[in-house]
Design a protein around this motif. Structure first.
Motif, PDB file in Angstrom:
ATOM      1  N   GLN A 175      -0.864  -4.270   2.767  1.00 32.37           N
ATOM      2  CA  GLN A 175      -0.865  -4.899   1.454  1.00 32.37           C
ATOM      3  C   GLN A 175      -2.183  -4.617   0.746  1.00 32.37           C
ATOM      4  O   GLN A 175      -3.219  -4.442   1.380  1.00 32.37           O
ATOM      5  CB  GLN A 175      -0.678  -6.420   1.590  1.00 32.37           C
ATOM      6  N   LEU A 176      -2.113  -4.582  -0.592  1.00 32.98           N
ATOM      7  CA  LEU A 176      -3.298  -4.411  -1.432  1.00 32.98           C
ATOM      8  C   LEU A 176      -3.358  -5.570  -2.411  1.00 32.98           C
ATOM      9  O   LEU A 176      -2.414  -5.817  -3.153  1.00 32.98           O
ATOM     10  CB  LEU A 176      -3.253  -3.086  -2.185  1.00 32.98           C
ATOM     11  N   ASN A 196      -5.607  -7.191  -5.561  1.00 27.82           N
ATOM     12  CA  ASN A 196      -6.607  -6.849  -6.558  1.00 27.82           C
ATOM     13  C   ASN A 196      -7.075  -8.096  -7.286  1.00 27.82           C
ATOM     14  O   ASN A 196      -6.268  -8.854  -7.836  1.00 27.82           O
ATOM     15  CB  ASN A 196      -6.037  -5.855  -7.581  1.00 27.82           C
ATOM     16  N   LEU A 208       0.832  -1.196   0.000  1.00 27.57           N
ATOM     17  CA  LEU A 208       0.000   0.000   0.000  1.00 27.57           C
ATOM     18  C   LEU A 208       0.866   1.244   0.000  1.00 27.57           C
ATOM     19  O   LEU A 208       1.873   1.313   0.719  1.00 27.57           O
ATOM     20  CB  LEU A 208      -0.910   0.015   1.240  1.00 27.57           C
ATOM     21  N   GLU A 249      -3.238   5.451   0.761  1.00 24.21           N
ATOM     22  CA  GLU A 249      -4.039   4.730  -0.221  1.00 24.21           C
ATOM     23  C   GLU A 249      -5.133   3.885   0.419  1.00 24.21           C
ATOM     24  O   GLU A 249      -6.112   3.537  -0.245  1.00 24.21           O
ATOM     25  CB  GLU A 249      -3.124   3.833  -1.067  1.00 24.21           C
ATOM     26  N   ALA A 250      -4.996   3.543   1.693  1.00 21.86           N
ATOM     27  CA  ALA A 250      -5.957   2.652   2.331  1.00 21.86           C
ATOM     28  C   ALA A 250      -7.370   3.227   2.254  1.00 21.86           C
ATOM     29  O   ALA A 250      -8.327   2.526   1.943  1.00 21.86           O
ATOM     30  CB  ALA A 250      -5.558   2.395   3.781  1.00 21.86           C
ATOM     31  N   LEU A 301      -7.727  -4.924   1.412  1.00 21.52           N
ATOM     32  CA  LEU A 301      -6.730  -4.145   2.126  1.00 21.52           C
ATOM     33  C   LEU A 301      -6.367  -4.904   3.395  1.00 21.52           C
ATOM     34  O   LEU A 301      -7.249  -5.296   4.154  1.00 21.52           O
ATOM     35  CB  LEU A 301      -7.263  -2.762   2.483  1.00 21.52           C
ATOM     36  N   ARG A 319     -11.329  -6.201  -4.034  1.00 23.29           N
ATOM     37  CA  ARG A 319      -9.962  -5.876  -3.661  1.00 23.29           C
ATOM     38  C   ARG A 319      -9.886  -5.965  -2.136  1.00 23.29           C
ATOM     39  O   ARG A 319     -10.892  -5.736  -1.442  1.00 23.29           O
ATOM     40  CB  ARG A 319      -9.527  -4.500  -4.157  1.00 23.29           C
TER      41      ARG A 319
END
Length: 291
Positions: free
Chosen positions: A213-214, A216, A191, A195-196, A223, A221
């Motif tokens: 972490q992100l 997709n 991340l 952005e979270a 988080l 998606r």
């Protein structure tokens, strides 16, 4: 008249062996200094090739020059599940899964546009420069700041998510993440700051997404952050303490109750595609409306 003879080392050795053979004795060779051996060993040290880099961060519309091998098969690993190639070159191209194979026997640059199947954006522009080098494999990665992830159609992730009912997909997703597995078609990255976009609060604990972490997929998606104890007493974690746009599920793993100085992971599953707004309305009969 004085005559000075200069013998090359090879000739000197020849005289030594000839004399020893004539006398029937053994040849005793002089010792070789260790410095000479070290110098010889250093002379074969390899030098890193400037072509060692095999990963390119791509921006749509920006052409990248890629050296490739002439007369050999080269691999371009793309970020698309089913890439499509457009070119006017006579070079041979073949697509297998997310890989584009390219071969050319001419020293003429090969220009390619690579797009996802059935989509015209984003388009990766590369110019392959044939050289007399070994075959290459180059990974093309789409810069995350250039194109929103929702633009790409992740077919493998979509197929995995649609293979079971909605609630079962969420359960299976969280289960695989708890087992440190990556669901089919999903990608993962760190991340970026801010952005979270989530707001989690609960007394007695602290939520931290700074090193999160992100992940997709297609419809979802995820988080992932950390929850740290901020109390001396045990604290039961509450999923309702988290709010986020399109939030579909919240889970804590491996602990749902934190004692002093303990921590656990928090997983927030969001829907990636927002529902389209209704453009027309039906007049209600209760309010006297008519078609």
């Amino acid at each position: 008249m004085n005559v000075r003879l200069i013998f090359w080392p090879a000739l000197v050795l020849s005289f030594v062996f000839a004399e020893a053979w004539a006398s029937g004795g053994e040849v005793e060779l002089p010792p070789v200094p260790i410095s000479v051996m070290d110098q010889g060993a250093r002379s074969v040290t390899t030098v890193p090739s400037p072509l060692a880099s095999t990963e390119l961060r791509m921006l749509p519309g920006v052409n990248e020059l890629v050296p490739v091998a002439i007369g050999h098969l080269n691999r371009l690993v793309t970020p698309f599940d089913q890439p499509r190639v457009r070119t006017t070159s006579d070079a041979q191209t073949q697509v297998q899964d997310n890989v584009v194979y390219v071969a050319t026997d001419q020293e003429v640059p090969v220009s390619l546009y690579i797009t996802p199947a059935e989509q015209e954006a984003p388009a990766l522009s590369v110019t392959l420069v044939p050289r007399r080098i070994p075959p290459r494999e180059v990974t093309l990665k789409l810069d995350a700041t250039a194109t929103p992830p929702s633009v790409l159609v992740n077919r493998r992730a979509a197929a995995w998510e649609a293979s079971q009912p909605y609630v079962d997909s969420l359960r299976a997703l969280l289960r695989q993440l708890a087992l440190n597995q990556l669901p089919q078609g999903y990608d993962i990255r760190r991340l970026r700051p801010g952005e979270a976009g989530t707001h989690c609060q609960q007394a007695g604990v602290r939520f931290d997404f700074s090193d999160g972490q992100l992940l997709n997929g297609h419809h979802f998606r995820v988080l992932i952050g950390r929850v740290l104890s901020a109390s001396d007493a045990p604290t039961a974690l509450d999923e309702t303490g988290c709010r986020a746009a399109g939030l579909a599920a919240v889970a804590f793993w491996p602990r749902a109750v934190l004692a002093a100085d303990e921590q656990t992971e928090v997983m927030l599953v969001q829907r990636r595609h927002r529902e389209t707004s209704v453009l027309s309305r039906r007049p209600s009969l209760l309010s006297g409306g008519a078609p």
